[in-house]
Design a protein around this motif. Structure first.
Motif, PDB file in Angstrom:
ATOM      1  N   ARG A  23       0.974  -1.252   0.078  1.00  0.00           N
ATOM      2  CA  ARG A  23       0.066   0.035  -0.246  1.00  0.00           C
ATOM      3  C   ARG A  23       0.755   1.112  -0.012  1.00  0.00           C
ATOM      4  O   ARG A  23       1.853   1.382   0.772  1.00  0.00           O
ATOM      5  CB  ARG A  23      -0.982   0.197   1.198  1.00  0.00           C
ATOM      6  CG  ARG A  23      -2.076  -1.201   1.160  1.00  0.00           C
ATOM      7  CD  ARG A  23      -2.769  -1.011   2.435  1.00  0.00           C
ATOM      8  NE  ARG A  23      -3.703  -2.427   2.556  1.00  0.00           N
ATOM      9  CZ  ARG A  23      -5.105  -2.478   1.870  1.00  0.00           C
ATOM     10  NH1 ARG A  23      -5.436  -1.462   1.273  1.00  0.00           N
ATOM     11  NH2 ARG A  23      -5.400  -3.602   2.144  1.00  0.00           N
ATOM     12  N   SER A  24       0.493   2.430  -0.669  1.00  0.00           N
ATOM     13  CA  SER A  24       1.269   3.454  -1.126  1.00  0.00           C
ATOM     14  C   SER A  24       1.500   4.212   0.396  1.00  0.00           C
ATOM     15  O   SER A  24       2.347   4.837   0.589  1.00  0.00           O
ATOM     16  CB  SER A  24       0.722   4.397  -1.808  1.00  0.00           C
ATOM     17  OG  SER A  24      -0.755   4.758  -1.488  1.00  0.00           O
ATOM     18  N   LYS A  25       0.695   4.050   1.230  1.00  0.00           N
ATOM     19  CA  LYS A  25       0.626   4.867   2.612  1.00  0.00           C
ATOM     20  C   LYS A  25       1.681   4.288   3.454  1.00  0.00           C
ATOM     21  O   LYS A  25       2.017   4.948   4.363  1.00  0.00           O
ATOM     22  CB  LYS A  25      -0.604   5.053   3.385  1.00  0.00           C
ATOM     23  CG  LYS A  25      -1.342   3.612   3.628  1.00  0.00           C
ATOM     24  CD  LYS A  25      -2.551   3.651   4.447  1.00  0.00           C
ATOM     25  CE  LYS A  25      -3.205   2.588   4.790  1.00  0.00           C
ATOM     26  NZ  LYS A  25      -4.376   2.831   5.381  1.00  0.00           N
ATOM     27  N   VAL A  26       2.138   2.925   3.170  1.00  0.00           N
ATOM     28  CA  VAL A  26       3.077   2.222   4.149  1.00  0.00           C
ATOM     29  C   VAL A  26       4.392   1.937   3.273  1.00  0.00           C
ATOM     30  O   VAL A  26       5.471   1.520   3.736  1.00  0.00           O
ATOM     31  CB  VAL A  26       2.757   0.907   4.754  1.00  0.00           C
ATOM     32  CG1 VAL A  26       1.436   1.489   5.692  1.00  0.00           C
ATOM     33  CG2 VAL A  26       2.126   0.101   3.890  1.00  0.00           C
ATOM     34  N   VAL A  27       4.512   1.840   1.900  1.00  0.00           N
ATOM     35  CA  VAL A  27       5.482   1.393   1.453  1.00  0.00           C
ATOM     36  C   VAL A  27       7.021   2.116   1.663  1.00  0.00           C
ATOM     37  O   VAL A  27       7.972   1.431   1.688  1.00  0.00           O
ATOM     38  CB  VAL A  27       5.302   1.326  -0.232  1.00  0.00           C
ATOM     39  CG1 VAL A  27       5.232   2.820  -0.697  1.00  0.00           C
ATOM     40  CG2 VAL A  27       6.336   0.612  -0.992  1.00  0.00           C
TER      41      VAL A  27
END
Length: 135
Positions: A23-27
């Motif tokens: 997920r982009s928010k955690v990558v």
């Protein structure tokens, strides 16, 4: 699971085709070591998917040496599990003897409490970390 689909056929296709991404928010907050571990854990080919010994020997686990050293509680739990396994196997090896205890029969049991350092170990929530890639 990182796959959010109710259609079993599509779900299987997503898993087999490796259509997922972090997920982009955690990558950006994930280390390369944990990313590699997750990739190996989500491998659809069971012959290539990492076994527990490979996970334990992974670079991500190596980042914190406490992961490789069992606590006293873990050592006690393992010792108890080995004893219970031996008792179970001995029970099924005896003909006519049911290894499962009757409802009223209870062994003395020692309750083990976790050590405090376990509360400080890093945790990764795979479900919130990966998602299906849209094509």
């Amino acid at each position: 699971m990182p796959f959010d689909d109710t259609n079993v056929k599509r779900l299987h296709e997503q898993q087999i085709s490796r259509r997922w991404k972090f997920r982009s928010k955690v990558v950006d907050s994930l280390s390369e070591q944990v990313k590699q571990l997750v990739i190996h854990l989500l491998e659809p080919d069971t012959n290539k998917r990492w076994r527990i010994d490979q996970v334990v020997d992974s670079d991500w686990i190596a980042l914190d040496p406490r992961f490789k050293v069992p606590t006293k509680a873990e050592e006690n739990a393992l010792a108890q599990a080995l004893i219970e396994r031996r008792q179970y196997l001995d029970g099924i090896s005896r003909k006519g003897k049911d290894p499962v205890k009757s409802k009223g029969e209870i062994d003395d049991m020692k309750v083990l409490k976790p050590t405090t350092h376990e509360d400080h170990l890093p945790r990764v929530d795979l479900q919130s970390t990966v998602t299906v890639a849209n094509e």
